[in-house]
Design a protein around this motif. Structure first.
Motif, short mmCIF file in Angstrom:
data_model
loop_
_atom_site.label_atom_id
_atom_site.label_comp_id
_atom_site.label_asym_id
_atom_site.label_seq_id
_atom_site.Cartn_x
_atom_site.Cartn_y
_atom_site.Cartn_z
N ILE A 297 -72.61 -7.62 -28.91
CA ILE A 297 -71.64 -6.53 -28.87
C ILE A 297 -70.93 -6.56 -27.53
CG2 ILE A 297 -71.28 -4.04 -28.86
CD1 ILE A 297 -71.94 -5.07 -31.62
N GLY A 298 -69.62 -6.57 -27.61
CA GLY A 298 -68.81 -6.56 -26.40
C GLY A 298 -68.11 -5.23 -26.23
N TRP A 299 -67.91 -4.86 -24.99
CA TRP A 299 -67.07 -3.70 -24.64
C TRP A 299 -65.78 -4.23 -24.02
CZ3 TRP A 299 -67.54 1.29 -25.93
CH2 TRP A 299 -68.79 1.78 -26.31
N PHE A 300 -64.69 -3.67 -24.48
CA PHE A 300 -63.37 -4.03 -23.98
C PHE A 300 -62.63 -2.76 -23.59
CE2 PHE A 300 -63.20 -8.50 -25.30
CZ PHE A 300 -64.28 -8.53 -26.16
N PRO B 95 -60.20 5.51 -10.67
CA PRO B 95 -58.99 5.74 -11.48
C PRO B 95 -58.56 4.50 -12.26
CG PRO B 95 -58.75 6.79 -9.36
CD PRO B 95 -60.03 6.00 -9.29
N GLU B 96 -58.78 3.33 -11.71
CA GLU B 96 -58.38 2.10 -12.40
C GLU B 96 -59.27 1.77 -13.60
OE1 GLU B 96 -58.92 2.49 -9.11
OE2 GLU B 96 -59.87 0.68 -8.25
N ASP B 97 -60.34 2.54 -13.80
CA ASP B 97 -61.16 2.37 -15.00
C ASP B 97 -60.57 3.13 -16.19
OD1 ASP B 97 -64.02 2.63 -12.87
OD2 ASP B 97 -63.23 0.80 -13.79
N THR B 98 -59.53 3.91 -15.96
CA THR B 98 -58.90 4.67 -17.03
C THR B 98 -58.34 3.73 -18.09
OG1 THR B 98 -58.33 6.52 -15.59
CG2 THR B 98 -57.01 6.25 -17.58
N ALA B 99 -58.76 3.96 -19.33
CA ALA B 99 -58.35 3.09 -20.44
C ALA B 99 -58.97 3.61 -21.72
CB ALA B 99 -58.80 1.65 -20.21
N VAL B 100 -58.55 3.05 -22.83
CA VAL B 100 -59.26 3.22 -24.09
C VAL B 100 -60.31 2.12 -24.16
CG1 VAL B 100 -59.12 3.27 -26.60
CG2 VAL B 100 -57.25 4.22 -25.22
N TYR B 101 -61.53 2.52 -24.41
CA TYR B 101 -62.66 1.58 -24.45
C TYR B 101 -63.04 1.32 -25.91
CZ TYR B 101 -63.33 1.74 -19.43
OH TYR B 101 -63.14 1.60 -18.09
N TYR B 102 -63.20 0.04 -26.21
CA TYR B 102 -63.54 -0.40 -27.56
C TYR B 102 -64.83 -1.21 -27.54
CZ TYR B 102 -58.54 0.40 -28.40
OH TYR B 102 -57.27 0.93 -28.49
N CYS B 103 -65.61 -1.11 -28.59
CA CYS B 103 -66.71 -2.05 -28.78
C CYS B 103 -66.36 -2.96 -29.96
CB CYS B 103 -68.05 -1.35 -28.99
SG CYS B 103 -68.19 -0.31 -30.46
N ALA B 104 -66.94 -4.14 -29.94
CA ALA B 104 -66.62 -5.13 -30.96
C ALA B 104 -67.83 -6.01 -31.21
CB ALA B 104 -65.42 -5.98 -30.52
N PHE C 96 -68.53 -14.06 -26.60
CA PHE C 96 -67.38 -14.90 -26.33
C PHE C 96 -66.52 -14.30 -25.23
CE2 PHE C 96 -68.08 -17.68 -29.81
CZ PHE C 96 -68.51 -16.92 -30.89
N ILE C 97 -65.81 -15.17 -24.52
CA ILE C 97 -64.87 -14.68 -23.52
C ILE C 97 -63.62 -14.12 -24.19
CG2 ILE C 97 -63.33 -15.40 -21.66
CD1 ILE C 97 -65.49 -17.35 -20.77
N SER C 98 -63.18 -14.82 -25.24
CA SER C 98 -61.94 -14.42 -25.92
C SER C 98 -62.17 -13.27 -26.87
CB SER C 98 -61.37 -15.60 -26.71
OG SER C 98 -60.31 -15.17 -27.53
N LYS C 99 -61.32 -12.27 -26.79
CA LYS C 99 -61.43 -11.11 -27.68
C LYS C 99 -61.13 -11.50 -29.13
CE LYS C 99 -56.72 -9.55 -26.47
NZ LYS C 99 -56.47 -10.43 -25.31
N TYR C 100 -60.48 -12.61 -29.34
CA TYR C 100 -60.11 -13.03 -30.69
C TYR C 100 -61.31 -13.55 -31.48
CZ TYR C 100 -55.51 -12.58 -28.63
OH TYR C 100 -54.41 -12.10 -27.99
N GLU C 101 -62.42 -13.78 -30.81
CA GLU C 101 -63.63 -14.26 -31.48
C GLU C 101 -64.47 -13.13 -32.04
OE1 GLU C 101 -64.21 -17.32 -32.05
OE2 GLU C 101 -62.82 -18.35 -30.71
N TYR C 102 -64.09 -11.88 -31.79
CA TYR C 102 -64.85 -10.74 -32.27
C TYR C 102 -64.25 -10.28 -33.59
CZ TYR C 102 -67.03 -10.71 -27.71
OH TYR C 102 -67.74 -11.09 -26.60
N ASP C 103 -65.10 -10.03 -34.58
CA ASP C 103 -64.56 -9.81 -35.93
C ASP C 103 -64.42 -8.36 -36.34
OD1 ASP C 103 -67.60 -10.78 -37.80
OD2 ASP C 103 -67.28 -9.36 -36.16
N TYR C 104 -65.19 -7.46 -35.80
CA TYR C 104 -65.05 -6.05 -36.13
C TYR C 104 -64.95 -5.22 -34.86
CZ TYR C 104 -65.95 -6.91 -41.04
OH TYR C 104 -65.85 -7.34 -42.34
N TRP C 105 -64.08 -4.22 -34.91
CA TRP C 105 -63.79 -3.39 -33.76
C TRP C 105 -63.92 -1.92 -34.12
CZ3 TRP C 105 -62.00 -5.25 -28.92
CH2 TRP C 105 -61.81 -6.63 -28.86
#
Length: 122
Positions: free
Chosen positions: A34-37, A88-97, A103-112
């Motif tokens: 599980i990755g956090w983005f 303040p620079e941590d401000t963002a929408v956080y997603y798990c996948a 993987f380093i690339s977010k494109y390798e994660y299949d469900y978000w």
């Protein structure tokens, strides 16, 4: 139905803490990484942290090392992201996948998940 649901976001002052949760349903978390983005307005979605399935290895972006901690509770089918010393620079929408591995690339994660907003501001 396979689903990832994030929660725990909110507004916090600089230096504060939040714990994000990523609850999985429809599949067994044990077998997946599980990755956090996160994605800030006008910026690319970037990887923050990841926890692998088999050996529990953890990975962090340089920007959050020493401040964020990822963990998993397979019995609850949930992954957590403890965020301390928020800036303040941590401000963002956080997603798990979900990924077959960290993987380093977010494109390798299949469900978000749908994302949870984190705002760090005084």
């Amino acid at each position: 139905q396979l689903q990832l649901v994030e929660s725990g976001g909110g507004l916090v002052q600089p230096g504060g803490s939040l714990r994000l949760s990523c609850a999985a349903s429809g599949f067994t978390l044990d077998y997946y990484a599980i990755g956090w983005f996160r994605q800030a307005p006008g910026k690319e979605r970037e990887g923050v942290s990841c926890i692998s399935s088999n050996d529990g290895n953890t990975y962090y972006a340089d920007s959050v090392k020493g401040r964020f901690t990822i963990s998993r509770d397979n019995a609850k089918n949930t992954v957590y992201l403890q965020m301390n010393s928020l800036k303040p620079e941590d401000t963002a929408v956080y997603y798990c996948a979900r990924g077959a591995m960290c993987f380093i690339s977010k494109y390798e994660y299949d469900y978000w998940g749908q994302g949870t907003q984190v705002t760090v501001s005084s």
